[in-house]
Design a protein around this motif. Structure first.
Motif, PDB file in Angstrom:
ATOM      1  N   LYS A 450       0.847  -1.189   0.000  1.00 38.58           N
ATOM      2  CA  LYS A 450       0.000   0.000   0.000  1.00 38.58           C
ATOM      3  C   LYS A 450       0.887   1.244   0.000  1.00 38.58           C
ATOM      4  O   LYS A 450       1.981   1.231   0.557  1.00 38.58           O
ATOM      5  N   PRO A 451       0.432   2.313  -0.598  1.00 36.00           N
ATOM      6  CA  PRO A 451       1.218   3.546  -0.563  1.00 36.00           C
ATOM      7  C   PRO A 451       1.230   4.145   0.841  1.00 36.00           C
ATOM      8  O   PRO A 451       0.213   4.145   1.536  1.00 36.00           O
ATOM      9  N   PHE A 452       2.382   4.628   1.241  1.00 36.50           N
ATOM     10  CA  PHE A 452       2.518   5.364   2.490  1.00 36.50           C
ATOM     11  C   PHE A 452       2.523   6.842   2.108  1.00 36.50           C
ATOM     12  O   PHE A 452       3.461   7.328   1.481  1.00 36.50           O
ATOM     13  N   THR A 453       1.451   7.536   2.414  1.00 36.28           N
ATOM     14  CA  THR A 453       1.291   8.909   1.930  1.00 36.28           C
ATOM     15  C   THR A 453       1.512   9.935   3.026  1.00 36.28           C
ATOM     16  O   THR A 453       1.136   9.728   4.188  1.00 36.28           O
ATOM     17  N   VAL A 454       2.135  11.023   2.645  1.00 36.57           N
ATOM     18  CA  VAL A 454       2.356  12.169   3.524  1.00 36.57           C
ATOM     19  C   VAL A 454       1.971  13.414   2.733  1.00 36.57           C
ATOM     20  O   VAL A 454       2.465  13.628   1.627  1.00 36.57           O
ATOM     21  N   ASP A 455       1.056  14.191   3.275  1.00 38.68           N
ATOM     22  CA  ASP A 455       0.547  15.392   2.590  1.00 38.68           C
ATOM     23  C   ASP A 455      -0.029  15.049   1.218  1.00 38.68           C
ATOM     24  O   ASP A 455       0.136  15.797   0.250  1.00 38.68           O
ATOM     25  N   PRO A 485      12.725  13.984   6.649  1.00 35.22           N
ATOM     26  CA  PRO A 485      12.381  14.187   8.060  1.00 35.22           C
ATOM     27  C   PRO A 485      10.885  14.177   8.351  1.00 35.22           C
ATOM     28  O   PRO A 485      10.451  13.627   9.365  1.00 35.22           O
ATOM     29  N   LYS A 486      10.085  14.786   7.475  1.00 33.94           N
ATOM     30  CA  LYS A 486       8.649  14.825   7.740  1.00 33.94           C
ATOM     31  C   LYS A 486       8.037  13.437   7.618  1.00 33.94           C
ATOM     32  O   LYS A 486       7.212  13.029   8.453  1.00 33.94           O
ATOM     33  N   ALA A 487       8.427  12.691   6.592  1.00 33.35           N
ATOM     34  CA  ALA A 487       7.914  11.328   6.420  1.00 33.35           C
ATOM     35  C   ALA A 487       8.326  10.443   7.588  1.00 33.35           C
ATOM     36  O   ALA A 487       7.547   9.608   8.062  1.00 33.35           O
ATOM     37  N   ALA A 488       9.562  10.643   8.081  1.00 36.46           N
ATOM     38  CA  ALA A 488      10.034   9.840   9.204  1.00 36.46           C
ATOM     39  C   ALA A 488       9.247  10.139  10.473  1.00 36.46           C
ATOM     40  O   ALA A 488       8.900   9.228  11.238  1.00 36.46           O
ATOM     41  N   LEU A 489       8.937  11.420  10.712  1.00 41.01           N
ATOM     42  CA  LEU A 489       8.141  11.773  11.888  1.00 41.01           C
ATOM     43  C   LEU A 489       6.726  11.223  11.772  1.00 41.01           C
ATOM     44  O   LEU A 489       6.177  10.693  12.740  1.00 41.01           O
ATOM     45  N   GLU A 490       6.141  11.320  10.581  1.00 44.78           N
ATOM     46  CA  GLU A 490       4.802  10.753  10.373  1.00 44.78           C
ATOM     47  C   GLU A 490       4.812   9.247  10.584  1.00 44.78           C
ATOM     48  O   GLU A 490       3.871   8.681  11.148  1.00 44.78           O
ATOM     49  N   MET A 491       5.871   8.597  10.117  1.00 41.01           N
ATOM     50  CA  MET A 491       6.011   7.152  10.318  1.00 41.01           C
ATOM     51  C   MET A 491       5.993   6.816  11.802  1.00 41.01           C
ATOM     52  O   MET A 491       5.275   5.896  12.242  1.00 41.01           O
ATOM     53  N   LEU A 492       6.771   7.552  12.594  1.00 35.86           N
ATOM     54  CA  LEU A 492       6.814   7.297  14.033  1.00 35.86           C
ATOM     55  C   LEU A 492       5.455   7.522  14.675  1.00 35.86           C
ATOM     56  O   LEU A 492       4.981   6.690  15.459  1.00 35.86           O
ATOM     57  N   LYS A 493       4.797   8.638  14.344  1.00 37.22           N
ATOM     58  CA  LYS A 493       3.496   8.947  14.945  1.00 37.22           C
ATOM     59  C   LYS A 493       2.481   7.842  14.658  1.00 37.22           C
ATOM     60  O   LYS A 493       1.791   7.355  15.559  1.00 37.22           O
ATOM     61  N   ARG A 494       2.377   7.464  13.374  1.00 40.69           N
ATOM     62  CA  ARG A 494       1.354   6.483  12.997  1.00 40.69           C
ATOM     63  C   ARG A 494       1.671   5.099  13.544  1.00 40.69           C
ATOM     64  O   ARG A 494       0.773   4.374  13.981  1.00 40.69           O
ATOM     65  N   LEU A 500      -0.230   2.768  11.167  1.00 45.14           N
ATOM     66  CA  LEU A 500       0.852   3.110  10.255  1.00 45.14           C
ATOM     67  C   LEU A 500       0.363   3.396   8.843  1.00 45.14           C
ATOM     68  O   LEU A 500       0.905   4.257   8.152  1.00 45.14           O
ATOM     69  N   SER A 501      -0.682   2.705   8.405  1.00 45.07           N
ATOM     70  CA  SER A 501      -1.165   2.874   7.035  1.00 45.07           C
ATOM     71  C   SER A 501      -2.233   3.946   6.896  1.00 45.07           C
ATOM     72  O   SER A 501      -2.738   4.188   5.798  1.00 45.07           O
ATOM     73  N   ASP A 502      -2.586   4.616   8.011  1.00 45.02           N
ATOM     74  CA  ASP A 502      -3.676   5.589   7.995  1.00 45.02           C
ATOM     75  C   ASP A 502      -3.125   7.010   8.042  1.00 45.02           C
ATOM     76  O   ASP A 502      -2.658   7.464   9.093  1.00 45.02           O
ATOM     77  N   PRO A 503      -3.152   7.754   6.941  1.00 41.92           N
ATOM     78  CA  PRO A 503      -2.610   9.119   6.936  1.00 41.92           C
ATOM     79  C   PRO A 503      -3.405  10.095   7.784  1.00 41.92           C
ATOM     80  O   PRO A 503      -2.929  11.183   8.076  1.00 41.92           O
ATOM     81  N   SER A 504      -4.604   9.721   8.184  1.00 40.84           N
ATOM     82  CA  SER A 504      -5.423  10.624   8.994  1.00 40.84           C
ATOM     83  C   SER A 504      -5.227  10.398  10.481  1.00 40.84           C
ATOM     84  O   SER A 504      -5.852  11.045  11.307  1.00 40.84           O
ATOM     85  N   SER A 505      -4.327   9.449  10.831  1.00 43.52           N
ATOM     86  CA  SER A 505      -4.112   9.114  12.234  1.00 43.52           C
ATOM     87  C   SER A 505      -3.567  10.305  13.005  1.00 43.52           C
ATOM     88  O   SER A 505      -2.646  10.981  12.574  1.00 43.52           O
ATOM     89  N   LYS A 506      -4.133  10.592  14.148  1.00 41.13           N
ATOM     90  CA  LYS A 506      -3.676  11.682  15.007  1.00 41.13           C
ATOM     91  C   LYS A 506      -3.428  11.138  16.408  1.00 41.13           C
ATOM     92  O   LYS A 506      -4.104  10.211  16.878  1.00 41.13           O
ATOM     93  N   LEU A 507      -2.455  11.724  17.108  1.00 38.39           N
ATOM     94  CA  LEU A 507      -2.173  11.343  18.463  1.00 38.39           C
ATOM     95  C   LEU A 507      -2.733  12.378  19.431  1.00 38.39           C
ATOM     96  O   LEU A 507      -2.720  13.569  19.151  1.00 38.39           O
ATOM     97  N   ASP A 508      -3.186  11.901  20.572  1.00 38.86           N
ATOM     98  CA  ASP A 508      -3.667  12.793  21.629  1.00 38.86           C
ATOM     99  C   ASP A 508      -2.515  13.044  22.595  1.00 38.86           C
ATOM    100  O   ASP A 508      -2.076  12.145  23.301  1.00 38.86           O
ATOM    101  N   PHE A 509      -1.976  14.276  22.596  1.00 41.41           N
ATOM    102  CA  PHE A 509      -0.851  14.601  23.438  1.00 41.41           C
ATOM    103  C   PHE A 509      -1.269  15.276  24.732  1.00 41.41           C
ATOM    104  O   PHE A 509      -0.455  15.879  25.420  1.00 41.41           O
ATOM    105  N   THR A 510      -2.535  15.199  25.083  1.00 43.78           N
ATOM    106  CA  THR A 510      -2.991  15.848  26.309  1.00 43.78           C
ATOM    107  C   THR A 510      -2.422  15.131  27.516  1.00 43.78           C
ATOM    108  O   THR A 510      -2.099  13.950  27.479  1.00 43.78           O
TER     109      THR A 510
END
Length: 511
Positions: A450-455, A485-494, A500-510
């Motif tokens: 699957k494509p790993f997409t950023v922006d 760098p941006k793709a690597a940070l997105e990789m870590l977050k997801r 990992l395969s969901d570009p809409s994934s968001k983390l809750d940093f509260t």
């Protein structure tokens, strides 16, 4: 195979290696090859590989602290806050991001020998306690994790005027980040006892585990967070062994429970038999060698495979023979490509060098920085030939063997690789991942890419099943966080959030 047969096989391998290293052998290396590419003994080769990164290391034998260093009980962690007076705008950017003065919360250094010589730096931008704890290990073997801290995924980069500037894509935005200089003798880590020089993954993993126990004893709140191990290059050896040690410690109820959730290896060396065999294939596919050159180089592959099999997982003297034989494959390709950067084949080496990391040593040798770190007169070693040489028996060991048990325990594994790296190329990494025997092997192999997409753009190609993922990163070489760098940070977050395969994934940093 009995001892006598093993000895005969070892002698045969060394003879083959000697023949392969000769200018008159069937590889027929160009007589005009640069002197530094000619076959040498492993120590000379280590120095050359390290100097090719423009690090100019001194020979780092275990060192003693300066006379004024305060003693601390063994097994304890000594920390000191860092005052970041070197920020480019005098702390203004820091104040805007942290809302504090120029002392960054959570940014500390521990340059003590009390945790088996580990020197650490850690940070978490924003100070959120719920985000994961991520430890980073640079490879080499013997290269400092400060290389990643300042050139890849740390909070800051070093400007030419020796000031610090913010890294907009530092991994501290998504984790509480720890860098460790290891094995002992790397970076600022040291020991006053030569017996602390490490030669295998068992002793290195024990040191790292002892460090984690000391760290979480000092910071018990963080022990509850998810914990991930990351790194690149020779850390393809360190990381699986370290993850297994943590897993074992948890099962045996040793000390503080570490909430290990997964580990990620970037452009790593993990299964040498498969990865060395992939060198000629990758080089041919990328147009680095001709078909005729491919055919000649490939003749050494069966001998390399046999040598690695003889080496096994024990780290005996046969592993040194395997190192010599198998590196004839890489050395032959390296000679053919000449001035190309074997960490990123799109780029030339600058003169006789490939990357310029010299600002790192300049910065860490500044009097103000050394005083802030509390390192006294300890010499900083970017990459240590002594550590490299000490690990030669470990080099050709297969570290894939411990990963299936971790997968069966539902510990997430991410193998990623920049597509333009030759030395730990994506093809060899993909092959060992697909060949690995575990309960999910068949489903993983048959899963679609699957494509790993950023922006909205494809930044890589992803293959996943269950806890195992493989990501080929576009437009990157050996150091993915530096190149993308941006793709690597997105990789870590997801990945740490389980999407990992969901570009809409968001983390809750509260909090």
């Amino acid at each position: 195979m009995g001892p006598a047969a093993q000895a005969r096989a070892l002698l045969g391998l060394l003879l083959v290696a000697a023949a392969a290293a000769s200018p008159e052998n069937f590889l027929r290396l160009p007589s005009s090859a640069p002197r530094q590419l000619a076959p040498r003994f492993p120590r000379s080769d280590a120095v050359d590989l390290i100097r090719a990164l423009n690090l100019h290391p001194a020979d780092a034998s275990p060192r003693r602290p300066s006379a004024g260093d305060a003693a601390a009980p063994a097994g304890t962690l000594v920390e000191r806050p860092l005052r970041l007076a070197s920020l480019a705008d005098g702390g203004g950017a820091l104040a805007r991001r942290w809302g504090t003065s120029a002392t960054a919360p959570g940014t500390t250094a521990s340059p003590t020998p009390t945790t088996q010589g580990c020197s650490t730096s850690s940070s978490s931008r924003g100070g959120a306690r719920r985000i994961p704890v991520v430890i980073w290990l640079t490879g080499g073997p013997g290269c400092s994790s400060e290389l990643a801290l300042f050139y890849e995924n740390g909070p800051f980069h070093i400007a030419d005027n020796m000031s610090l500037v913010w890294n907009d894509f530092g991994w501290d935005q998504a984790s509480n980040l720890i860098y460790v200089d290891q094995p002992t003798g790397t970076g600022f880590s040291y020991s006053s006892d030569s017996r602390d020089t490490r030669h295998n993954e068992a002793s290195i993993s024990d040191d790292l585990y002892a460090f984690l126990q000391a760290f979480f004893t000092e910071h018990p709140t963080y022990a509850k967070n998810d914990f991930y191990i990351t790194g690149e290059s020779y850390a393809g050896h360190y990381i699986p062994a370290f993850a297994s040690r943590v897993h074992q410690g948890n099962k045996n109820n040793e000390g503080i429970h570490i909430n290990l959730k997964g580990f990620a290896i970037g452009n790593g060396l993990t299964d040498p038999a498969i990865q060395y065999k992939a060198y000629p294939d990758y080089a041919l596919d990328m147009g680095l060698i001709t078909k005729a050159q491919y055919n000649k180089i490939s003749k050494i592959v069966p001998t390399c495979e046999f040598a690695v099999k003889l080496c096994g997982t024990s780290g005996t003297v046969s592993c040194l023979a395997a190192y010599v034989v198998c590196n004839t494959i890489f050395g032959s390709i390296r000679t053919i490509i000449g001035s190309k950067n074997y960490y990123d084949i799109r780029k030339p080496c600058v003169g006789s060098l490939c990357y310029d990391f010299s600002n790192l040593e300049k910065f860490l040798n500044l009097k103000s920085v050394r005083e802030s770190l509390g390192v006294g007169d300890i010499e900083f070693v970017s990459c240590s030939p002594t550590v490299y040489q000490a690990m030669l028996l470990d080099w050709m060991r297969n570290l894939e063997v411990g990963i299936p048990d971790l997968l069966e325990s539902d510990i997430k594994v991410l193998i990623y690789a920049g597509e333009y790296d030759l030395i730990c190329n994506w093809l060899g990494n993909s092959r060992w991942v697909n060949s690995m025997e575990w309960s999910g092997k068949e489903a993983f192999v048959s899963s679609s890419e699957k494509p790993f997409t950023v922006d909205g753009k494809e930044a890589g190609v992803l293959k996943s099943h269950g806890p195992l993922s493989f990501l080929k990163v576009h437009d990157a070489g050996h150091m993915v966080p530096m190149d993308q760098p941006k793709a690597a940070l997105e990789m870590l977050k997801r990945w740490t959030s389980g999407n990992l395969s969901d570009p809409s994934s968001k983390l809750d940093f509260t909090m």
